[in-house]
Design an enzyme around this catalytic site. Structure first.
Site, PDB file in Angstrom:
ATOM      1  N   GLU A  52       0.845  -1.209   0.000  1.00 35.49           N
ATOM      2  CA  GLU A  52       0.000   0.000   0.000  1.00 35.49           C
ATOM      3  C   GLU A  52       0.873   1.249   0.000  1.00 35.49           C
ATOM      4  OE1 GLU A  52      -0.183   2.243   2.749  1.00 35.49           O
ATOM      5  OE2 GLU A  52       1.190   1.099   4.023  1.00 35.49           O
ATOM      6  N   LYS A  81       9.880   3.666  10.698  1.00 34.56           N
ATOM      7  CA  LYS A  81       9.944   2.199  10.760  1.00 34.56           C
ATOM      8  C   LYS A  81      10.552   1.627   9.476  1.00 34.56           C
ATOM      9  CE  LYS A  81       5.859   0.105  10.007  1.00 34.56           C
ATOM     10  NZ  LYS A  81       5.973  -0.800   8.850  1.00 34.56           N
ATOM     11  N   CYS A  97       5.167   5.114   9.285  1.00 34.70           N
ATOM     12  CA  CYS A  97       5.872   4.436   8.179  1.00 34.70           C
ATOM     13  C   CYS A  97       7.333   4.820   8.019  1.00 34.70           C
ATOM     14  CB  CYS A  97       5.130   4.688   6.875  1.00 34.70           C
ATOM     15  SG  CYS A  97       3.575   3.817   6.807  1.00 34.70           S
TER      16      CYS A  97
HETATM   17  C1  UDX Z   1       3.821   7.722   4.187  1.00 39.79           C
HETATM   18  C2  UDX Z   1       3.937   7.557   2.674  1.00 39.79           C
HETATM   19  O1  UDX Z   1       3.796   8.816   2.026  1.00 39.79           O
HETATM   20  C3  UDX Z   1       2.926   6.562   2.173  1.00 39.79           C
HETATM   21  O2  UDX Z   1       3.060   6.369   0.777  1.00 39.79           O
HETATM   22  C4  UDX Z   1       3.193   5.272   2.931  1.00 39.79           C
HETATM   23  O3  UDX Z   1       2.843   4.135   2.390  1.00 39.79           O
HETATM   24  C5  UDX Z   1       2.976   5.479   4.418  1.00 39.79           C
HETATM   25  O4  UDX Z   1       3.923   6.469   4.819  1.00 39.79           O
HETATM   26  P1  UDX Z   1       2.322   9.070   5.927  1.00 39.79           P
HETATM   27  O5  UDX Z   1       3.227   8.507   6.977  1.00 39.79           O
HETATM   28  O6  UDX Z   1       0.850   9.022   6.148  1.00 39.79           O
HETATM   29  O7  UDX Z   1       2.580   8.334   4.505  1.00 39.79           O
HETATM   30  O8  UDX Z   1       2.686  10.597   5.764  1.00 39.79           O
HETATM   31  P2  UDX Z   1       3.437  11.564   4.733  1.00 39.79           P
HETATM   32  O9  UDX Z   1       2.463  12.551   4.225  1.00 39.79           O
HETATM   33  O10 UDX Z   1       4.199  10.810   3.733  1.00 39.79           O
HETATM   34  O11 UDX Z   1       4.427  12.344   5.730  1.00 39.79           O
HETATM   35  C6  UDX Z   1       5.390  11.654   6.523  1.00 39.79           C
HETATM   36  C7  UDX Z   1       6.182  12.627   7.368  1.00 39.79           C
HETATM   37  O12 UDX Z   1       7.015  13.456   6.560  1.00 39.79           O
HETATM   38  C8  UDX Z   1       5.358  13.593   8.205  1.00 39.79           C
HETATM   39  O13 UDX Z   1       5.967  13.734   9.469  1.00 39.79           O
HETATM   40  C9  UDX Z   1       5.403  14.904   7.438  1.00 39.79           C
HETATM   41  O14 UDX Z   1       5.223  16.031   8.250  1.00 39.79           O
HETATM   42  C10 UDX Z   1       6.814  14.828   6.879  1.00 39.79           C
HETATM   43  N1  UDX Z   1       6.994  15.634   5.656  1.00 39.79           N
HETATM   44  C11 UDX Z   1       6.377  15.291   4.499  1.00 39.79           C
HETATM   45  C12 UDX Z   1       7.851  16.742   5.691  1.00 39.79           C
HETATM   46  O15 UDX Z   1       8.427  17.079   6.722  1.00 39.79           O
HETATM   47  N2  UDX Z   1       8.055  17.433   4.539  1.00 39.79           N
HETATM   48  C13 UDX Z   1       7.459  17.112   3.363  1.00 39.79           C
HETATM   49  O16 UDX Z   1       7.705  17.806   2.355  1.00 39.79           O
HETATM   50  C14 UDX Z   1       6.582  16.010   3.343  1.00 39.79           C
END
Ligand code: UDX
Length: 431
Positions: free
Chosen positions: A146, A261, A258
């Site tokens: 996913e 981990k 995610c």
């Molecule tokens: C992520 C992946 O994007 C998704 O495809 C996967 O399968 C699960 O993990 P998610 O953990 O829900 O999704 O959040 P995401 O929007 O990717 O952000 C992850 C982290 O990165 C957050 O802490 C966010 O604040 C940070 N982030 C993201 C930044 O600091 N800067 C960015 O430009 C983007």
């Protein structure tokens, strides 16, 4: 769907919404009874409505009866947790293997068995070994990772960039393609590959995105010292299509269920094959160290004496549109300022957090005005829409309020005009 956590519930609900009959199974009976009362067990915008619609249409069934679900299903998705083993970087697969063993017990005819959860390279082979030991021949093991972002999961399900299917069986590819046809019709790429590639694609994607964020976070540190605006750098770099503009926003440090981990999981896969994934190792370290920069900045803003200073956090989750606290930087920052005897308040649109219940001097308010009243420092921790146009002086009733904006929601010039002392990330005057 085996497991009604984040992945299982969203994926199951969305598969029902595109016309399938879906059984969502969980051995946690309280979860199942909540879902059967029409309520979602997680916070995900738009999910409640889709659950209710498909539940009422009898396409979505929540049950703890695994035998019933397995007997009635042709395709089984394993969506249980794959955390790191405590204190290590290796992935704990015991929930996956346990689920597989239970599922196959109840199965008579041929079924497709899919790992949807993030699992390391070689897991499909391991599952096959288990099936062989149990003398079960009627299964075809598939990897179909996913890519759902919390807060945007429904959109990500319905309009994915790509659907990755790892299998070694042509008939299975055809069935999987038929299952995903409504999404393929809307432009999603259907990518057939080996199971091991599919497993690695998931880790590689998350580690690459984590690397991109960490890269921009380190550049933000440089910009602060060199009098440059990181946003100009992100824009200038990101408009090169080879680089791409997304995931170049600097922030407190990546968190969530995610990236932390999966980066570690990938390192341990490298170790297993005797390959030093030095970039990913550095990313993990850099991200872990990042919170120290923020607490040092808070020290600088508040000065020596934290006692009787009111510090308010706006948003505590790792990102907006979720109630998920996993690996959020607030988990380190709030205890730090509390230990220094500040008066800590926090407001989060998703409510009070159990993680802060036992933190001294730390109070939650469901009213942003109460949380902010007379605050000396406001820390904009999570970029919820509702934090994007606040009148801080009016909100706090304190003309001298200081702002530490970890998400660059405001501009320095705007704050200067209002005579507010403003600190942000990677910009000139960020200090
Ligand atoms: C992520 C992946 O994007 C998704 O495809 C996967 O399968 C699960 O993990 P998610 O953990 O829900 O999704 O959040 P995401 O929007 O990717 O952000 C992850 C982290 O990165 C957050 O802490 C966010 O604040 C940070 N982030 C993201 C930044 O600091 N800067 C960015 O430009 C983007």
């Amino acid at each position: 769907m085996i497991g009604t956590g984040y992945v299982g519930l969203v994926t199951g609900t969305c598969f029902a919404d595109i016309g399938n009959k879906v059984y969502c199974v969980d051995n946690d009976k309280s979860k199942i009874s909540k879902l059967n009362s029409g309520k979602s067990t997680i916070y995900e915008p738009g999910l409640d409505e889709i659950i209710l619609k498909n539940y009422n249409a009898k396409r979505l069934i929540f049950t703890s009866n695994l035998s019933l679900a397995v007997k009635n299903s042709d395709i089984i998705f394993i969506c249980v947790g794959t955390p790191n083993k405590k204190g290590t970087q290796t992935v704990d697969l015991h929930y996956v293997f346990k689920a597989i063993k239970e599922v196959v017990k109840f199965s008579k005819n041929k079924k497709i068995l899919i790992t949807k959860s993030t699992v390391p390279v070689g897991t499909a082979n391991e599952i096959e070994k288990i099936l062989k030991n149990m003398k079960k021949k009627n299964f075809d093991v598939v990897s179909n990772p996913e890519f759902l972002r919390e807060g945007e999961a429904i959109r990500d399900f319905k309009y994915p960039d790509r659907i990755i299917v790892g299998s070694n069986n042509n008939r299975t590819f055809k069935i999987m393609e038929r299952l995903y046809q409504p999404l393929i019709n809307k432009g999603a790429m259907f990518f057939k590959t080996s199971r091991r590639s599919a497993e690695l694609i998931k880790y590689a994607s998350n580690a690459f995105l984590a690397t991109k964020i960490t890269f921009i976070n380190e550049l933000a540190n440089l910009c602060e010292k060199a009098n440059i605006n990181i946003e100009d750098v992100s824009l200038g770099m990101g408009s090169d299509v080879r680089i791409g503009s997304r995931f170049l926003r600097p922030g407190p440090a990546y968190g969530g269920s995610c990236f932390p981990k999966d980066t570690k999981g990938l390192i341990s896969t490298g170790d297993k094959f005797n390959v030093n994934l030095s970039i990913v190792k550095t990313v993990v370290k850099s991200n872990q160290n990042r919170v120290h920069l923020h607490v040092k900045r808070i020290d600088k803003i508040i000065g020596k004496n934290f006692k009787n200073k009111k510090i308010t956090f706006l948003g505590v989750t790792f990102k907006p549109n979720t109630d998920d606290m996993r690996d959020s930087t607030s988990l380190k920052m709030i205890p730090y300022v509390s230990k220094k005897e500040a008066n800590v308040f926090y407001y989060d649109p998703t409510g009070e957090k159990k993680e802060f219940k036992n933190i001294r001097n730390c109070k939650f308010s469901k009213d942003i005005k109460i949380a902010c009243k007379n605050a000396d420092l406001i820390i904009l921790h999570t970029e919820w829409e509702e934090f994007k146009s606040l009148d801080f002086q009016k909100l706090t009733k304190n003309k001298g309020v200081k702002i530490y904006d970890l998400r660059n929601l405001y501009t320095f010039s705007d704050m200067l005009r209002k005579k507010i002392k403003y600190y942000s990330i990677g910009r000139p005057n960020a200090n």
